[in-house]
Design a protein around this motif. Sequence first.
Motif, PDB file in Angstrom:
ATOM      1  N   GLU A  64       0.834  -1.204   0.000  1.00  0.00           N
ATOM      2  CA  GLU A  64       0.000   0.000   0.000  1.00  0.00           C
ATOM      3  C   GLU A  64       0.870   1.256   0.000  1.00  0.00           C
ATOM      4  N   ALA A  65       1.960   1.204   0.742  1.00  0.00           N
ATOM      5  CA  ALA A  65       2.879   2.348   0.774  1.00  0.00           C
ATOM      6  C   ALA A  65       3.519   2.571  -0.594  1.00  0.00           C
ATOM      7  N   ALA A  66       3.780   1.493  -1.311  1.00  0.00           N
ATOM      8  CA  ALA A  66       4.363   1.621  -2.651  1.00  0.00           C
ATOM      9  C   ALA A  66       3.418   2.363  -3.576  1.00  0.00           C
ATOM     10  N   LEU A  67       2.154   1.972  -3.574  1.00  0.00           N
ATOM     11  CA  LEU A  67       1.189   2.634  -4.451  1.00  0.00           C
ATOM     12  C   LEU A  67       0.992   4.089  -4.037  1.00  0.00           C
ATOM     13  N   SER A  68       0.977   4.353  -2.731  1.00  0.00           N
ATOM     14  CA  SER A  68       0.856   5.738  -2.247  1.00  0.00           C
ATOM     15  C   SER A  68       2.084   6.565  -2.611  1.00  0.00           C
ATOM     16  N   GLY A  69       3.241   5.894  -2.676  1.00  0.00           N
ATOM     17  CA  GLY A  69       4.481   6.600  -2.973  1.00  0.00           C
ATOM     18  C   GLY A  69       4.730   6.820  -4.445  1.00  0.00           C
ATOM     19  N   TRP A  70       3.927   6.195  -5.296  1.00  0.00           N
ATOM     20  CA  TRP A  70       4.066   6.356  -6.739  1.00  0.00           C
ATOM     21  C   TRP A  70       3.680   7.778  -7.145  1.00  0.00           C
ATOM     22  N   LYS A  71       4.559   8.465  -7.844  1.00  0.00           N
ATOM     23  CA  LYS A  71       4.326   9.869  -8.199  1.00  0.00           C
ATOM     24  C   LYS A  71       3.951  10.074  -9.666  1.00  0.00           C
ATOM     25  N   GLY A  72       3.929   8.983 -10.440  1.00  0.00           N
ATOM     26  CA  GLY A  72       3.577   9.101 -11.849  1.00  0.00           C
ATOM     27  C   GLY A  72       2.072   9.063 -12.053  1.00  0.00           C
ATOM     28  N   PRO A  73       1.628   9.039 -13.315  1.00  0.00           N
ATOM     29  CA  PRO A  73       0.195   8.977 -13.620  1.00  0.00           C
ATOM     30  C   PRO A  73      -0.450   7.736 -13.005  1.00  0.00           C
ATOM     31  N   LEU A  74      -1.565   7.941 -12.325  1.00  0.00           N
ATOM     32  CA  LEU A  74      -2.274   6.847 -11.664  1.00  0.00           C
ATOM     33  C   LEU A  74      -3.769   7.010 -11.896  1.00  0.00           C
ATOM     34  N   GLN A  75      -4.382   5.955 -12.393  1.00  0.00           N
ATOM     35  CA  GLN A  75      -5.805   5.968 -12.709  1.00  0.00           C
ATOM     36  C   GLN A  75      -6.481   4.770 -12.061  1.00  0.00           C
ATOM     37  N   LEU A  76      -7.639   5.008 -11.465  1.00  0.00           N
ATOM     38  CA  LEU A  76      -8.448   3.938 -10.890  1.00  0.00           C
ATOM     39  C   LEU A  76      -9.710   3.794 -11.732  1.00  0.00           C
ATOM     40  N   VAL A  77      -9.906   2.613 -12.314  1.00  0.00           N
ATOM     41  CA  VAL A  77     -11.110   2.326 -13.099  1.00  0.00           C
ATOM     42  C   VAL A  77     -11.870   1.249 -12.353  1.00  0.00           C
ATOM     43  N   TRP A  78     -13.050   1.596 -11.816  1.00  0.00           N
ATOM     44  CA  TRP A  78     -13.641   0.775 -10.757  1.00  0.00           C
ATOM     45  C   TRP A  78     -15.081   0.382 -11.020  1.00  0.00           C
ATOM     46  N   GLY A  79     -15.330  -0.928 -10.945  1.00  0.00           N
ATOM     47  CA  GLY A  79     -16.699  -1.427 -10.904  1.00  0.00           C
ATOM     48  C   GLY A  79     -17.254  -1.253  -9.510  1.00  0.00           C
ATOM     49  N   LEU A  80     -18.296  -0.461  -9.380  1.00  0.00           N
ATOM     50  CA  LEU A  80     -18.801  -0.110  -8.048  1.00  0.00           C
ATOM     51  C   LEU A  80     -19.610  -1.225  -7.397  1.00  0.00           C
ATOM     52  N   ASP A  81     -20.121  -2.166  -8.207  1.00  0.00           N
ATOM     53  CA  ASP A  81     -20.997  -3.195  -7.665  1.00  0.00           C
ATOM     54  C   ASP A  81     -20.262  -4.491  -7.312  1.00  0.00           C
ATOM     55  N   ASP A  82     -18.979  -4.395  -7.131  1.00  0.00           N
ATOM     56  CA  ASP A  82     -18.141  -5.530  -6.770  1.00  0.00           C
ATOM     57  C   ASP A  82     -18.245  -5.781  -5.269  1.00  0.00           C
ATOM     58  N   PRO A  83     -18.726  -6.959  -4.829  1.00  0.00           N
ATOM     59  CA  PRO A  83     -18.832  -7.217  -3.392  1.00  0.00           C
ATOM     60  C   PRO A  83     -17.485  -7.441  -2.716  1.00  0.00           C
ATOM     61  N   VAL A  84     -16.453  -7.748  -3.486  1.00  0.00           N
ATOM     62  CA  VAL A  84     -15.135  -8.037  -2.921  1.00  0.00           C
ATOM     63  C   VAL A  84     -14.326  -6.753  -2.726  1.00  0.00           C
ATOM     64  N   SER A  85     -14.229  -5.962  -3.762  1.00  0.00           N
ATOM     65  CA  SER A  85     -13.394  -4.745  -3.695  1.00  0.00           C
ATOM     66  C   SER A  85     -14.018  -3.620  -4.493  1.00  0.00           C
ATOM     67  N   GLY A  86     -15.287  -3.388  -4.269  1.00  0.00           N
ATOM     68  CA  GLY A  86     -16.030  -2.399  -5.032  1.00  0.00           C
ATOM     69  C   GLY A  86     -16.022  -1.009  -4.442  1.00  0.00           C
ATOM     70  N   ARG A  87     -17.201  -0.417  -4.352  1.00  0.00           N
ATOM     71  CA  ARG A  87     -17.339   0.960  -3.891  1.00  0.00           C
ATOM     72  C   ARG A  87     -16.682   1.182  -2.533  1.00  0.00           C
ATOM     73  N   HIS A  88     -16.795   0.187  -1.646  1.00  0.00           N
ATOM     74  CA  HIS A  88     -16.256   0.324  -0.293  1.00  0.00           C
ATOM     75  C   HIS A  88     -14.734   0.449  -0.292  1.00  0.00           C
ATOM     76  N   VAL A  89     -14.056  -0.250  -1.202  1.00  0.00           N
ATOM     77  CA  VAL A  89     -12.605  -0.110  -1.319  1.00  0.00           C
ATOM     78  C   VAL A  89     -12.252   1.191  -2.016  1.00  0.00           C
TER      79      VAL A  89
END
Length: 295
Positions: free
Chosen positions: A221-246
């Motif tokens: 998690e620290a690695a992703l937070s420390g990444w300074k380049g372009p970062l995009q999140l493309v998210w299915g919101l209806d995912d019960p595993v890692s959806g809107r809540h994540v």
Amino acid sequence: MISAQDWVAECETLVSRHNHRLAYRRRGNGPTVLLLHGFPTWSYDYASVATDLVRDHEVITLDFLGYGASDKPNPYQYSVDESADSVEDLLDHLSRPSVYLVMHDYGCIVGQELIDRHLNGKLRFEISGITVLNCGIVYSAYRPTLLQRVLNMPVVGKFVSGRITAAQARAGLNGVMGRGKLNDEEFANLWHGMSLRDGHKLAHLLIGYNNERGVHHKRWEAALSGWKGPLQLVWGLDDPVSGRHVLEQAKKVLPDASVVELEGVGHFPQVEAPKAVAGAIREVVGRQIYDSTHT
């Protein structure tokens, strides 16, 4: 739409540093995009996205060890570290010094390991940008399914894994999808690679990444937070595993990320909404090219 059989036929083979044969596929010309798949599927789940992007990108996919058309040793201790090594080996083999990473589910965990290596000056290639599809990137918010928890149990996991049927696999995949479910052809194509050489019976071994995540999630998690380049999140919101809540938690720890929210889409945006996913990737890669030529 390309069939799974044709997809496998178009794959080439790399022998990794660990002496395993890994299947990869590359098509097209342009900026290089590497698509990293998740559990329990294989690279074919990007088929529609790859077919779209290949018009103006070089698109590379890889079946991780234990998945798809790659070797499936059994017994074996599968690891995130070896999967990350395999990505480095592939890009060395192809002489690609820089790639844009698209990563989903398990592929995102591998990607986070690669980013950690980058931040520590140990990665053998450059990452030009990152798109993350649904993954438990905030470990505290991640909700594994009951089947995932069972597969991860000693003895019981092996018993259940050895008896997984196509119907059960289809129900499991559909259970984490949004409004759209897999039709017969879509599932048959995914199942072709999942069950190739009885790969579906390795689920109890492949799911070991969840134990690794329990140990290393703070570093990743620290690695992703420390990444300074372009970062995009493309998210299915209806995912019960890692959806809107994540995603809601991810927005707090990754405030500079651009976000594409997909209503009615579940855990597999690349399967459920391939046009939206390809469009989002094309836009961010195109923006990079524009910025680099106008500075």
